[in-house]
Every structure is written in C-alpha cells, then in structure tokens.
Design an enzyme around this catalytic site. Sequence first.
Site, PDB file in Angstrom:
ATOM      1  N   TYR A  91      27.205  41.218  37.285  1.00 36.87           N
ATOM      2  CA  TYR A  91      26.920  40.110  38.189  1.00 36.87           C
ATOM      3  C   TYR A  91      26.371  38.958  37.351  1.00 36.87           C
ATOM      4  CZ  TYR A  91      24.756  37.776  42.290  1.00 36.87           C
ATOM      5  OH  TYR A  91      24.375  36.892  43.263  1.00 36.87           O
TER       6      TYR A  91
ATOM      7  N   LYS B 256      31.474  39.715  38.779  1.00 34.72           N
ATOM      8  CA  LYS B 256      31.143  38.796  39.862  1.00 34.72           C
ATOM      9  C   LYS B 256      30.602  37.543  39.192  1.00 34.72           C
ATOM     10  CE  LYS B 256      28.364  38.205  44.072  1.00 34.72           C
ATOM     11  NZ  LYS B 256      27.771  36.895  43.781  1.00 34.72           N
TER      12      LYS B 256
ATOM     13  N   ASP C  70      31.330  29.917  46.601  1.00 36.57           N
ATOM     14  CA  ASP C  70      32.274  29.797  47.711  1.00 36.57           C
ATOM     15  C   ASP C  70      32.934  28.426  47.780  1.00 36.57           C
ATOM     16  OD1 ASP C  70      30.850  32.114  48.016  1.00 36.57           O
ATOM     17  OD2 ASP C  70      30.369  31.822  50.128  1.00 36.57           O
ATOM     18  N   GLU C  71      32.143  27.378  47.544  1.00 34.14           N
ATOM     19  CA  GLU C  71      32.669  26.025  47.690  1.00 34.14           C
ATOM     20  C   GLU C  71      33.614  25.622  46.556  1.00 34.14           C
ATOM     21  OE1 GLU C  71      28.339  25.625  46.190  1.00 34.14           O
ATOM     22  OE2 GLU C  71      29.548  26.976  47.453  1.00 34.14           O
TER      23      GLU C  71
END
Length: 276
Positions: free
Chosen positions: A163, A193, A221-222
């Site tokens: 991550y 990730k 996400d954006e």
Amino acid sequence: MLPFRVAEPDKPAQDFFSSSMASPKKKLQGLVAATITPMTEHGEINFSVIGRYVDYLVEEQGVKNIFVNGTTGEGLSLSISERCRVAEEWVTEGRNKLDQIVIHVGALSLKESQELAQHAAKIGADGIAVIAPFFLKPWNKDVLINFLKEVAAAAPALPFYYYHIPALTGVKIRAEELLDGIQDKIPTFQGLKFSDTDLLDFGQCVDQNRQQQFAFLFGVDEQLLSALVMGATGAVGSTYNYLGKKTNQMLEAFERKDFSSALNHQVLECRRPKPS
C-alpha cells in the site's frame, strides 16, 4: 485491447477488470471499495450495520471487492482487537456475497503487523496489504522490503499487496524502485495499491513489470481516468462506496474509446460532494 471489461448493466461491477494476475487464490478484479468503519455516536464500532453495508455495496453499487481497515476505515486509529473484530465481521457478512476481501494489516510494530496478518489468514481473508511504517521510517528500499517480507511471511498462503501512500507515511521510496525484483524477496507479492498523484512513477511501475502481471490498483479516485491510460488494472477507493455504478459509466466510455464522455464523467464525479 484494454486491461478490463465493463460489467453488463444488470451485473455487478466486479467483472470490469480482467487482470491476468497470477494468484494463489483468485484474481482481484473490479472496483474495490475502501470501507468505512461504522461508528456509534459514542465512538464505538457499530458492527450491526456491516451486514447491510455489504448488501448495499453488492446490490446498489455493484461492488464486490473491499479493502478493510485502510485509511478510509481508520484502521491505524483502532486498537488491534478492534481491527481483528472489524475484519472478522466483514469476512463473516461478506461470505458468499463478496468476491475479494483484502485486509490492511500495516502497523508501526512489526509484531503487531504479523499478528494481524496471521489473523487475516485464520479468518479466511483473500489477501493482505501493508503500508510502510511511518514513525521510524525505512530509509531505503532494502529496509522497507525487509519489513514487508517479515509481514508477508506471517501469512504465506495469502496474496500480498504493498500500500503505497507517501503523502501520509512520509516514506518517499518510489514504487517503481520498490517493485524491482520484489517477488524474489516476497514470493506472495501480487500487486500494488498506488495512492499517490505521481503518474510518472505509476506508469513506470506498469511499464517495467508487464511480465510479472501484477495487479496495479490505483488509489486516487479523482485521477482514475488518467491511471487507466497509464495501464491501471484495478481501482481501490472510498468513493466506490457510493459512486460504484457511476464510475462504471466512465469505464464503459473509456472502453468504447469515447474519451470525451469518459472525461466528462471523471470531472462530474470530482465535483460531486462527498457524504458528510
């Protein structure tokens, strides 16, 4: 050919990515919701709503993969016993409903991280993920890999994901550098990730590791549309809790090479206010 396929309108979204990642269990594919840890007004974990939460993700959002006890789930603000109980509840309620349950087991203490990894394996999770320790930080790639290797070894049957979230950990080791030869040290390593805005680093991760067929799970996400162009094979994020179906409209547009529509969807989702 794109690295994913979009779910049919009446089918869950877990099928839109078709990563060819090798895995000891099954492929991690589709949108992955970074789950929120529900709390009561008194600051106690509200375990009673997790069953309904699972049903909402599957039935309303078409999302059948989850990432538990990560940043969105405030895992590092919970006690070890709370993290274990939260993981247990998601695995129990998600059985026969969810496809993949990945548990974040990162901690400042190596022993605690190993304990969480062993617990995840015991309860039947589908994978584990670990962030870099961020108080006494690893100062180079080898130190970080040694930490990750010890955690992964505590759950040798589970796929292992790193991550990468340098904005919160302060660990500036580039993901592309970390991935170089990582499976020689961590045989269960299956992917990344990537929660950073450095698309050059992300693109180099993809380009230099095509033969390994890792899962490249983008976590901002954006910027998902940009990450798809760079070769993302999956996406982990908080907004997929409530915008899973909407995000698939962008993916559908991207697949049919309607990039103008895909961009419109991405911009609209960026403007949409998050739930309070």
